[in-house]
Write an enzyme that holds these catalytic residues in place. Structure first.
Site, PDB file in Angstrom:
ATOM      1  N   HIS A 169     -13.385 -29.078 -17.252  1.00 25.62           N
ATOM      2  CA  HIS A 169     -14.825 -29.330 -17.450  1.00 25.62           C
ATOM      3  C   HIS A 169     -15.633 -28.041 -17.501  1.00 25.62           C
ATOM      4  CE1 HIS A 169     -14.950 -33.803 -16.717  1.00 25.62           C
ATOM      5  NE2 HIS A 169     -13.693 -33.505 -16.420  1.00 25.62           N
ATOM      6  N   ASP A 396     -21.983 -22.033 -18.908  1.00 22.34           N
ATOM      7  CA  ASP A 396     -21.878 -23.447 -18.520  1.00 22.34           C
ATOM      8  C   ASP A 396     -20.866 -24.112 -19.427  1.00 22.34           C
ATOM      9  OD1 ASP A 396     -22.441 -25.870 -17.324  1.00 22.34           O
ATOM     10  OD2 ASP A 396     -24.620 -25.613 -17.459  1.00 22.34           O
TER      11      ASP A 396
HETATM   12  O1  F6P Z   1     -16.996 -29.491 -13.535  1.00 22.58           O
HETATM   13  C1  F6P Z   1     -17.889 -28.994 -12.636  1.00 22.58           C
HETATM   14  C2  F6P Z   1     -17.919 -29.753 -11.321  1.00 22.58           C
HETATM   15  O2  F6P Z   1     -16.864 -29.420 -10.474  1.00 22.58           O
HETATM   16  C3  F6P Z   1     -17.932 -31.243 -11.504  1.00 22.58           C
HETATM   17  O3  F6P Z   1     -16.657 -31.800 -11.477  1.00 22.58           O
HETATM   18  C4  F6P Z   1     -18.799 -31.705 -10.376  1.00 22.58           C
HETATM   19  O4  F6P Z   1     -19.501 -32.860 -10.697  1.00 22.58           O
HETATM   20  C5  F6P Z   1     -19.777 -30.576 -10.204  1.00 22.58           C
HETATM   21  O5  F6P Z   1     -19.137 -29.423 -10.684  1.00 22.58           O
HETATM   22  C6  F6P Z   1     -20.218 -30.442  -8.772  1.00 22.58           C
HETATM   23  O6  F6P Z   1     -19.179 -29.909  -8.027  1.00 22.58           O
HETATM   24  P1  F6P Z   1     -18.777 -30.255  -6.549  1.00 22.58           P
HETATM   25  O7  F6P Z   1     -17.798 -31.387  -6.619  1.00 22.58           O
HETATM   26  O8  F6P Z   1     -18.146 -28.995  -6.065  1.00 22.58           O
HETATM   27  O9  F6P Z   1     -20.004 -30.639  -5.798  1.00 22.58           O
END
Ligand code: F6P
Length: 493
Positions: A169, A396
Site C-alpha cells: 500500500h 504517499d
Molecule cells: O498503508 C499504510 C497504512 O499502514 C495502512 O495500512 C493503515 O491504514 C495506515 O497506514 C495507518 O497505519 P497504522 O495501522 O500504523 O495505524
C-alpha cells in the site's frame, strides 16, 4: 458482532493484514464486542469474501488480547495476538521506524536495529502459521502491506498448494535508498514468494524489479520476473544476472492503483443532513469566503508543515486576510509512541500556535487545527464545505483523501491541490499539481485555487470525478484477484 467460538473451518480466500478491520468496543454492561472499522479495503473485499467464504487474519489492535476466531458481518476474523514487546519492536520499531521512513524517501531517518528485525521475522512467521491453518487446499491468499513482506515466502514453503498475492500500500523506494536496508535481500526474497505483487504506481513496480535484479540477479521483463523454484543462494546477494538452471516460476510485479468506494461518499454528500452540517461548519468557522481544508494522519510524510508554512506566508504578506480565508487542518493521531511522530506533533503545533498567536483577530484565527479523528459523515461535511482541498504529501503510496474529496463533490465544485509525490497524481491530473517542497509554487497554487473561475472548477471536477468513479476500489480488487486467478491457471498448466 459478538465473539463466537473457534472452529477448524478452512477458507478458499484468506486476506492477511497487520490490523483486522474491526475495533473492539466495550458495551454498557462491560462486555467486549467488535465493530467494523470503516476502511475501504474491507468494503471492497466484502462481496468477494462472502462469495468465496473468506477469512481475514490480522492483529486485533491491542496488546496481549487473545481472542478466538469470530464472525463479523459474514467474514471469519482470525486474530493474531501481539504482545507489548511485539508491538514495540515489530510494529512501532521495524515497521514504522525502519521500513516506513525508508520506503518514504527517508523523509525521516530510518533506524536499523537487529532486535527489531528479529521481532519482524518472528511476527511474520506467526501470521504465516495462522494463515496456513485456515487456508483450504489450493486457496487464494492475499497479503497486505509492508508489515508482512516475509509472509509470501514463508507461506509458499509451508503451503506450496496456495496461490499467493501481495499488495504494497505504500511506495517501494528506488534501489539507491532501498539498498540501505541491512536485510534487503531477505525482504526481496520474502516478496518473491508471491505469485502476484501489486504496487500503487508503475514507478514502484520498476523500483522493485530493479532491486530484484541487483540483489538476486533474476531476469525481469515488463513486469514478469523469472524466479527459480529452488533458490540456490537464500539470503545471499548475487552480483550480476544469473541464468536459472532448474525449473522457474513467473512472478508478476506491476501496478494496481488502489481506490475508494466512491459511491459511499457521493451518497453521504447528497444527504440533506450532511449538507446542513457543511453549512453549519462554515457558519461555526465565522462564515469565511474561502475554506481551505487538509486532513491527514499526523505523519511526517504528509507535508503538513510545508502547507502551514506556505499558508502562513500568505497571511503574513497580507495576500490572504484572516476571517476571509481559513485553513482547517485535521491531523488525526497516529503511531504516537514512535519518536519522529512525537517530534512532528510538537513541530506542527508550534507552527499552528505561532501563526494563530501572531495573526488571530478577536473571533477569527488563520488556522482551525484539530488533533482528532472524525467519523466519515463529519469528514464528508468538511469535504463539502471545503472550497480548496490541500494535499501536500512529500511521498504517499496513493492518498485516498484526495479521492474522497472528489467523490464527495457531487456538485462538481471545489478545487483539489495535489502533490506530485502522491500516487493519486498519476490519475488525478486535473487537480492543480504541485511540488510541495517549492513553497512559492504552493503559495501560487493556493491563490490560484481560491480564484479559479466557476466554469474551470466545474470542468476540472467533472473530469476528476469520472476518473474516481470509473476506477473504484471494487475494480481494483477484481483486477488484482483476476491476475491471481491467471497465475493459478498458469501454475496448473
Ligand atoms: O498503508 C499504510 C497504512 O499502514 C495502512 O495500512 C493503515 O491504514 C495506515 O497506514 C495507518 O497505519 P497504522 O495501522 O500504523 O495505524
Amino acid at each position: 458482532m459478538s465473539e463466537t467460538s473457534a472452529t477448524n473451518e478452512q477458507f478458499d480466500l484468506v486476506v492477511v493484514s497487520n490490523r483486522l478491520p474491526v475495533d473492539r468496543i466495550i458495551d454498557a454492561d462491560g462486555s467486549a464486542a467488535w465493530t467494523r472499522s470503516p476502511g475501504g479495503l474491507v468494503t471492497a473485499l466484502e462481496p468477494v469474501m462472502h462469495a468465496h467464504g473468506g477469512a481475514w487474519v490480522g492483529w486485533p489492535g491491542m496488546p496481549d488480547v487473545e481472542v478466538e476466531p469470530f464472525d463479523e458481518g459474514g467474514i471469519r476474523l482470525v486474530p493474531v495476538p501481539l504482545s507489548a514487546d511485539d508491538i514495540e519492536q515489530y510494529y512501532e520499531g521495524f515497521s514504522n521506524d525502519t521500513l516506513w521512513p525508508l520506503y518514504h524517501d527517508v523523509i525521516a531517518s530510518p533506524r536499523y536495529h537487529r532486535e527489531w528485525w528479529d521481532a519482524y521475522k518472528s511476527v511474520n512467521q506467526r501470521f504465516t502459521d495462522a494463515v496456513a491453518e485456515v487456508a483450504s487446499g489450493g486457496a487464494v491468499v492475499w497479503v497486505h502491506d509492508y508489515q508482512l513482506q516475509l509472509v509470501p515466502k514463508l507461506l509458499r514453503e509451508a503451503r506450496p498448494d496456495l496461490t499467493i498475492g501481495f499488495f504494497n500500500h505504500i511506495p517501494f523506494p528506488p534501489y539507491g535508498i532501498f539498498s540501505q536496508l541491512p536485510w534487503r535481500t531477505r525482504i526481496v526474497e520474502g516478496l518473491l514468494g508471491a505469485d502476484v505483487i501489486g504496487f500503487q504506481r508503475q514507478a514502484d513496480a520498476v523500483n522493485f524489479q530493479q532491486a530484484v535484479r541487483r540483489l538476486k540477479g533474476y531476469p525481469t521483463r515488463r513486469g514478469h520476473i523469472e524466479v527459480p523454484v529452488v533458490d540456490e543462494t537464500p539470503g545471499v546477494r548475487v552480483y550480476g544476472p544469473i541464468k536459472p538452471t532448474g525449473p522457474i516460476r513467473t512472478v508478476v510485479a506491476r501496478e494496481f492503483p488502489i481506490s475508494i468506494d466512491a459511491s459511499i461518499y457521493d451518497e453521504l454528500a447528497r444527504r440533506p443532513d450532511i449538507q446542513e452540517r457543511a453549512r453549519q461548519l462554515r457558519a461555526d468557522l465565522g462564515d469565511p469566503r474561502v475554506i481551505i481544508f487538509g486532513v491527514d494522519r499526523l505523519d511526517y510524510t504528509k507535508g503538513i508543515g510545508h502547507r502551514i508554512k506556505a499558508f502562513g506566508e500568505l497571511v503574513a504578506d497580507g495576500e490572504v486576510t484572516v476571517g476571509d480565508v481559513v485553513l482547517v487542518q485535521v491531523a488525526s493521531p497516529s503511531r504516537e509512541r514512535v519518536v519522529p511522530y512525537m517530534e512532528l506533533r510538537d513541530e506542527v503545533e508550534l507552527m499552528v500556535g505561532r501563526l494563530n498567536g501572531d495573526y488571530s483577530t478577536i473571533g477569527h484565527s488563520p488556522i482551525a487545527y484539530y488533533h482528532q479523528s472524525f467519523p466519515r459523515e463529519e469528514m464528508t461535511a468538511f469535504y463539502l464545505a471545503a472550497d480548496v482541498m490541500l494535499v501536500t504529501a512529500l511521498r504517499d503510496g496513493m492518498n485516498l483523501v484526495a479521492k474522497e474529496y472528489v467523490a464527495s463533490r457531487f456538485d462538481d465544485d471545489g478545487v483539489l491541490i495535489l502533490s506530485e509525490f502522491a500516487g493519486a497524481s498519476d490519475e488525478l491530473t486535473r487537480a492543480i499539481l504541485v511540488n510541495p517542497h517549492d513553497i512559492e509554487e504552493l503559495k501560487r497554487a493556493i491563490l490560484r485555487a481560491m480564484e479559479l473561475p466557476k466554469r474551470e472548477r466545474k470542468s476540472r471536477m467533472r473530469q476528476l470525478r469520472k476518473r474516481v468513479f470509473d476506477n473504484d476500489v471494487a475494480k481494483w480488487s477484481n483486477e488484482f484477484l483476476e491476475e491471481l486467478a491467471k497465475a493459478r491457471a498458469a501454475a496448473n498448466d
